[in-house]
Design an enzyme around this catalytic site. Structure first.
Site, mmCIF file in Angstrom:
data_model
loop_
_atom_site.group_PDB
_atom_site.id
_atom_site.type_symbol
_atom_site.label_atom_id
_atom_site.label_comp_id
_atom_site.label_asym_id
_atom_site.label_seq_id
_atom_site.Cartn_x
_atom_site.Cartn_y
_atom_site.Cartn_z
ATOM 1 N N PRO A 292 0.794 -1.239 0.000
ATOM 2 C CA PRO A 292 0.000 0.000 0.000
ATOM 3 C C PRO A 292 0.823 1.284 0.000
ATOM 4 O O PRO A 292 0.283 2.360 -0.265
ATOM 5 C CB PRO A 292 -0.838 -0.114 1.277
ATOM 6 C CG PRO A 292 -0.175 -1.145 2.120
ATOM 7 C CD PRO A 292 0.562 -2.054 1.201
ATOM 8 N N LYS A 296 -1.142 2.779 -4.702
ATOM 9 C CA LYS A 296 -1.315 2.501 -6.129
ATOM 10 C C LYS A 296 -2.375 1.453 -6.470
ATOM 11 O O LYS A 296 -2.797 1.350 -7.620
ATOM 12 C CB LYS A 296 0.029 2.054 -6.745
ATOM 13 C CG LYS A 296 1.037 3.154 -6.815
ATOM 14 C CD LYS A 296 0.635 4.190 -7.847
ATOM 15 C CE LYS A 296 1.249 5.537 -7.600
ATOM 16 N NZ LYS A 296 0.322 6.652 -7.746
ATOM 17 N N TYR A 384 3.555 9.442 -8.174
ATOM 18 C CA TYR A 384 2.631 9.520 -7.033
ATOM 19 C C TYR A 384 1.280 10.090 -7.477
ATOM 20 O O TYR A 384 0.222 9.561 -7.126
ATOM 21 C CB TYR A 384 3.242 10.389 -5.920
ATOM 22 C CG TYR A 384 2.445 10.356 -4.634
ATOM 23 C CD1 TYR A 384 2.516 9.254 -3.788
ATOM 24 C CD2 TYR A 384 1.630 11.426 -4.262
ATOM 25 C CE1 TYR A 384 1.772 9.216 -2.601
ATOM 26 C CE2 TYR A 384 0.893 11.396 -3.082
ATOM 27 C CZ TYR A 384 0.976 10.295 -2.261
ATOM 28 O OH TYR A 384 0.242 10.252 -1.093
HETATM 29 P P1 RFL Z 1 -11.173 -6.202 -4.734
HETATM 30 O O1 RFL Z 1 -11.501 -4.902 -4.086
HETATM 31 O O2 RFL Z 1 -10.464 -7.236 -3.950
HETATM 32 O O3 RFL Z 1 -12.545 -6.801 -5.282
HETATM 33 C C1 RFL Z 1 -12.634 -8.121 -5.791
HETATM 34 C C2 RFL Z 1 -14.060 -8.597 -5.587
HETATM 35 O O4 RFL Z 1 -14.176 -9.933 -6.111
HETATM 36 C C3 RFL Z 1 -14.939 -10.725 -5.195
HETATM 37 N N1 RFL Z 1 -14.585 -12.134 -5.408
HETATM 38 C C4 RFL Z 1 -15.371 -12.993 -6.084
HETATM 39 N N2 RFL Z 1 -16.560 -12.840 -6.677
HETATM 40 C C5 RFL Z 1 -17.098 -13.929 -7.283
HETATM 41 N N3 RFL Z 1 -16.499 -15.163 -7.316
HETATM 42 C C6 RFL Z 1 -15.286 -15.353 -6.742
HETATM 43 N N4 RFL Z 1 -14.697 -16.539 -6.774
HETATM 44 C C7 RFL Z 1 -14.681 -14.244 -6.079
HETATM 45 N N5 RFL Z 1 -13.504 -14.074 -5.419
HETATM 46 C C8 RFL Z 1 -13.474 -12.788 -5.021
HETATM 47 C C9 RFL Z 1 -14.529 -10.179 -3.830
HETATM 48 O O5 RFL Z 1 -15.514 -10.474 -2.839
HETATM 49 C C10 RFL Z 1 -14.413 -8.685 -4.109
HETATM 50 O O6 RFL Z 1 -15.622 -8.000 -3.875
HETATM 51 O O7 RFL Z 1 -10.317 -5.980 -6.072
HETATM 52 P P2 RFL Z 1 -10.367 -4.798 -7.175
HETATM 53 O O8 RFL Z 1 -11.786 -4.503 -7.559
HETATM 54 O O9 RFL Z 1 -9.366 -5.200 -8.189
HETATM 55 O O10 RFL Z 1 -9.867 -3.491 -6.409
HETATM 56 C C11 RFL Z 1 -8.536 -3.408 -5.941
HETATM 57 C C12 RFL Z 1 -8.461 -2.564 -4.670
HETATM 58 O O11 RFL Z 1 -9.432 -3.022 -3.751
HETATM 59 C C13 RFL Z 1 -7.067 -2.617 -4.014
HETATM 60 O O12 RFL Z 1 -6.056 -2.583 -4.985
HETATM 61 C C14 RFL Z 1 -6.827 -1.427 -3.056
HETATM 62 O O13 RFL Z 1 -7.714 -1.487 -1.966
HETATM 63 C C15 RFL Z 1 -5.398 -1.420 -2.546
HETATM 64 N N6 RFL Z 1 -5.145 -0.378 -1.555
HETATM 65 C C16 RFL Z 1 -4.967 0.939 -1.942
HETATM 66 N N7 RFL Z 1 -5.051 1.281 -3.247
HETATM 67 C C17 RFL Z 1 -4.951 2.587 -3.622
HETATM 68 O O14 RFL Z 1 -5.022 2.869 -4.841
HETATM 69 N N8 RFL Z 1 -4.757 3.617 -2.712
HETATM 70 C C18 RFL Z 1 -4.664 3.346 -1.382
HETATM 71 O O15 RFL Z 1 -4.571 4.296 -0.596
HETATM 72 C C19 RFL Z 1 -4.729 1.968 -0.955
HETATM 73 N N9 RFL Z 1 -4.637 1.671 0.342
HETATM 74 C C20 RFL Z 1 -5.067 -0.691 -0.208
HETATM 75 C C21 RFL Z 1 -4.801 0.373 0.736
HETATM 76 C C22 RFL Z 1 -5.247 -1.994 0.238
HETATM 77 C C23 RFL Z 1 -5.168 -2.264 1.590
HETATM 78 N N10 RFL Z 1 -5.407 -3.616 1.986
HETATM 79 C C24 RFL Z 1 -6.245 -4.013 3.037
HETATM 80 C C25 RFL Z 1 -4.961 -4.689 1.133
HETATM 81 C C26 RFL Z 1 -4.710 0.110 2.070
HETATM 82 C C27 RFL Z 1 -4.873 -1.206 2.507
HETATM 83 C C28 RFL Z 1 -4.738 -1.423 3.992
HETATM 84 C C1 PHB Z 2 -5.003 5.367 3.193
HETATM 85 O O1 PHB Z 2 -5.614 4.319 3.465
HETATM 86 O O2 PHB Z 2 -5.454 6.489 3.484
HETATM 87 C C2 PHB Z 2 -3.706 5.278 2.507
HETATM 88 C C3 PHB Z 2 -3.136 4.035 2.307
HETATM 89 C C4 PHB Z 2 -1.890 3.966 1.666
HETATM 90 C C5 PHB Z 2 -1.258 5.122 1.248
HETATM 91 C C6 PHB Z 2 -1.848 6.357 1.441
HETATM 92 C C7 PHB Z 2 -3.077 6.435 2.079
HETATM 93 O O3 PHB Z 2 -0.051 5.059 0.649
#
Ligand code: RFL
Ligand code: PHB
Length: 389
Positions: A292, A296, A384
């Site tokens: 994270p 991205k 960024y």
């Molecule tokens: P998702 O959000 O995981 O959604 C995938 C969906 O598919 C479903 N699924 C299924 N459905 C049907 N059949 C199956 N067999 C299935 N298997 C799974 C799931 O239930 C789900 O609803 O992927 P998607 O859409 O590609 O989106 C990606 C983003 O969610 C992810 O990249 C970001 O959250 C990453 N991320 C961040 N990205 C940013 O651009 N900026 C950020 O600030 C940022 N902070 C973060 C993050 C990810 C984090 N974690 C927990 C990994 C901070 C954190 C803490």
């Molecule tokens: C956020 O969850 O706010 C977040 C996560 C990762 C970053 C920046 C912000 O790099």
């Protein structure tokens, strides 16, 4: 059932693709494993690149984002007790926008509902068939019944643990992976953010990040060992550790309060090549994961969807399959750039268990270059705030 594009996964990638395709007159069915409240309860991304905002606007989901999103011209890096600013406008002329993934997903659900989209929740046993033929189909269970969905194309938007990526034969798939020896413990709290903009901190006790969702909702993270569990961390222990990792004047401005969400995420870099196989196209976390650091993940999901929706729209509009044939190539070029940035920022800002004095001096040298060199800040800002599509 029959549709043009079967979309596996109703996270931000799947919903955005459905929205863009439906607006172009292409029919979709979204199959989601979880319930809608579950999808909306996942607290994840918070920072949107300038290009992401443009794609969301083009998808007709920009109104609330423009009203409630918080534009940021800067981000800050700190190393032990020093703090410096990276002005994104000076660096590349673009801002980022703070607007939670939960809000993006809610806006997409609302827009999809208004268009009468077919989004099936709580589907199970999803399996993809005949991917290299002209008539692929998907089988699954829904409402206790076995179903079959015929389609022309399948978009695998089902995240890292989905079924789409493993549907590409193992001897075709190349997977590149780096697992980091720590995780991020994140806390959401109903407190005003400490500072108006984000601060990424490298401290001898480990990384910390001060982020936010809105003027009354803060998001903080600290680096923790992979062996830690959420239950190990009381709110008091979290705040005490967080405050130690920022310079004293920043720490003094942090308001603590009860956590309303607390979770640990492991850090990983991962890419699957190719991102397409026959009529299956992988998008977002199904194809790649970034740590994270640098925010991205969601932004890459959006750029994948930009390339795929453009290609499918061209295919349906005039039968031109050129963009579809190069979907994976176009998406991967951008993915690897973001991958390098997230890896570099992770390496720069964390304390590694086996870090040597030499490694630390390399961090100090790189941070000092960013603090003093407009050229270094320009390169940082360009990625960024978001590379062009
Ligand atoms: P998702 O959000 O995981 O959604 C995938 C969906 O598919 C479903 N699924 C299924 N459905 C049907 N059949 C199956 N067999 C299935 N298997 C799974 C799931 O239930 C789900 O609803 O992927 P998607 O859409 O590609 O989106 C990606 C983003 O969610 C992810 O990249 C970001 O959250 C990453 N991320 C961040 N990205 C940013 O651009 N900026 C950020 O600030 C940022 N902070 C973060 C993050 C990810 C984090 N974690 C927990 C990994 C901070 C954190 C803490
Ligand atoms: C956020 O969850 O706010 C977040 C996560 C990762 C970053 C920046 C912000 O790099």
């Amino acid at each position: 059932m029959k549709t043009d594009v079967a979309i596996i996964g109703g996270g931000p990638a799947g919903l955005l693709l459905s929205q863009l395709l439906m607006r172009a007159g292409i029919s979709t069915v979204v199959l989601e494993r979880q319930t809608r409240p579950h999808v909306l309860s996942r607290i994840r991304a918070g920072v949107l690149e300038a290009g992401t905002v443009e794609v969301l606007k083009a998808a007709g989901v920009g109104d609330r984002l423009l009203r409630e999103g918080i534009p940021h011209d800067n981000c800050y890096l700190s190393s032990d007790d020093t703090l410096f600013r990276i002005n994104l406008i000076e660096g590349c002329g673009k801002q980022v926008t703070v607007y939670g993934q939960t809000e993006v997903t809610q806006d997409l659900y609302d827009a999809q509902d208004a268009m009468g989209a077919t989004i099936l929740h709580e589907v199970s046993d999803v399996a993809l068939h005949d991917l290299t033929g002209d008539a692929p189909f998907v089988t699954f269970r829904h409402d206790g019944e076995a179903k079959r969905l015929e389609c022309r194309y399948i978009a695998g938007c089902d995240g890292f643990h989905g079924v789409s990526r493993p549907s590409i034969p193992a001897d075709v798939r190349k997977e590149f992976e780096k697992v980091y020896p720590f995780g991020w413990l994140g806390v959401l709290s109903r407190t005003p953010p400490a500072t108006p903009e984000l601060i990424y901190a490298n401290h001898e006790r480990g990384f910390a990040l001060a982020s936010m969702r809105n003027p009354m909702l803060s998001r903080y993270y600290i680096q923790v060992p992979l062996t830690d569990r959420v239950e190990d961390w009381s709110d008091d222990a979290f705040w005490a550790e967080l405050l130690r990792r920022f310079p004293p004047d920043v720490a003094a401005s942090i308001q603590t309060g009860p956590s309303i969400e607390k979770s640990i995420a492991p850090l990983r870099s991962f890419v699957c090549e190719p991102m397409q196989w026959g009529r299956l196209f992988l998008c977002g976390d199904a194809a790649h994961i970034v740590p994270p650091t640098g925010a991205k993940g969601l932004n890459l999901a959006v750029s994948d969807i930009f390339y795929l929706s453009r290609a499918l729209i061209a295919q349906y509009a005039d039968g031109n399959g050129d963009l579809l044939a190069r979907y994976g190539q176009d998406a991967l070029a951008r993915v690897w750039q973001a991958m390098r940035f997230s890896w570099q920022l992770t390496t720069l800002m964390h304390r590694f268990p086996d870090q040597t004095g030499f490694d630390r001096r390399m961090q100090v040298a790189e941070l000092s270059q960013l603090a003093t060199s407009p050229d270094a800040r320009r390169l940082f800002s360009q990625v960024y705030a978001g590379l062009p599509y």
